[in-house]
Design an enzyme around this catalytic site. Structure first.
Site, short mmCIF file in Angstrom:
data_model
loop_
_atom_site.label_atom_id
_atom_site.label_comp_id
_atom_site.label_asym_id
_atom_site.label_seq_id
_atom_site.Cartn_x
_atom_site.Cartn_y
_atom_site.Cartn_z
N HIS A 102 82.51 85.85 28.13
CA HIS A 102 82.35 87.30 28.35
C HIS A 102 83.38 87.73 29.41
O HIS A 102 83.65 86.98 30.35
CB HIS A 102 80.93 87.59 28.82
N GLU A 151 85.21 92.77 22.73
CA GLU A 151 84.73 93.72 23.74
C GLU A 151 85.91 94.19 24.60
O GLU A 151 86.30 93.51 25.55
CB GLU A 151 83.68 93.05 24.63
P1 PGA Z 1 77.45 97.54 27.62
O1 PGA Z 1 77.75 95.96 27.74
O2 PGA Z 1 76.76 97.73 26.28
O3 PGA Z 1 76.55 97.84 28.77
O4 PGA Z 1 78.76 98.22 27.68
C1 PGA Z 1 78.19 95.21 26.65
C2 PGA Z 1 78.54 93.82 27.10
O5 PGA Z 1 79.20 93.68 28.13
O6 PGA Z 1 78.19 92.82 26.44
#
Ligand code: PGA
Length: 227
Positions: A102, A151
């Site tokens: 992540h 992401e």
């Molecule tokens: P968020 O986080 O939906 O709060 O933007 C997503 C993530 O970091 O997995």
């Protein structure tokens, strides 16, 4: 099938986690069409709590079909003198998935592609499916990884989700193989989820903030099955 994944990050106390399980279970089990969608594999749910709550979640949700438990991280080491680490061997009794790489781990804990390759290996050796999070083309992709979560950093926790068209374009740019499960994450909400779920190229959503309340999280799951 769409995957809807909850990433609680470092949130919730023990009692808040217990309350979440109670409301989630009652909302889910009283929704017969949602229960059917889970049984029919139209949607799969994966909950990734902090490690200390893995046993609680794994026991508390064990009766629910197609609701799985994931970790948020795994050690790059197998076992032994690594104080403070939670290894894949520890996780395997509770979790069938784990997030890997992540962006918060890359930026706050200095995780490199080399370390992530080892984490992926450790997870797979224990039959835990890694969900490899990438920020874009700058991050290496690894052979044998079946799930990738894209992401973009600027979309995480900011309310500035990336338009679904752009996500699909990024998937092409990154050369993600067709056979890979491709997930989008970054400010996904009940309001914004549909545009992603409508795209056949996007196979699911990784949800941070909106997963903390069972109501909003299940709202996203419901959208996944109503499309
Ligand atoms: P968020 O986080 O939906 O709060 O933007 C997503 C993530 O970091 O997995």
């Amino acid at each position: 099938m769409k995957y809807i994944i909850a990433n609680w990050k470092a949130n919730k106390t023990l009692s808040e986690s217990q309350d979440w399980i109670t409301s989630f279970t009652s909302l889910l089990t009283t929704d017969t069409s949602l229960m059917e969608s889970l049984t029919q594999n139209r949607v799969a749910i994966i909950i990734c709590p902090p490690d200390v709550y893995l046993p609680l979640l794994s026991t508390g949700l064990s009766n629910l079909t197609n609701v799985h438990i994931g970790a948020q991280n795994v050690s790059a080491f197998e076992k032994g003198a690594y104080t403070g680490e939670t290894t894949a061997i520890h996780l395997k009794d509770y979790a069938t998935y784990t997030l890997i790489g992540h962006s918060e781990r890359r930026s706050n804990f200095g995780e490199t592609d080399e370390v992530l390759a080892r984490k992926i290996q450790m997870a797979q050796a224990q039959s835990i499916t890694p969900i490899h999070c990438v920020r874009g083309q700058q991050d290496a992709l690894f052979e044998g990884v079946s799930m990738i979560a894209y992401e973009p950093v600027e979309a995480i926790g900011t309310g500035k989700n990336m338009p679904a068209e752009e996500v699909v374009a990024k998937k092409k740019e990154m050369n993600i193989p067709e056979t890979t499960v491709f997930i989008y994450g970054g400010s996904v909400s009940e309001q914004s989820c549909s545009e992603y779920l409508q795209k056949p190229e996007i196979h699911g959503l990784l949800v941070g903030g909106a997963s903390l309340l069972p109501e909003s999280f299940l709202g996203i799951v419901r959208s996944a099955v109503s499309i």
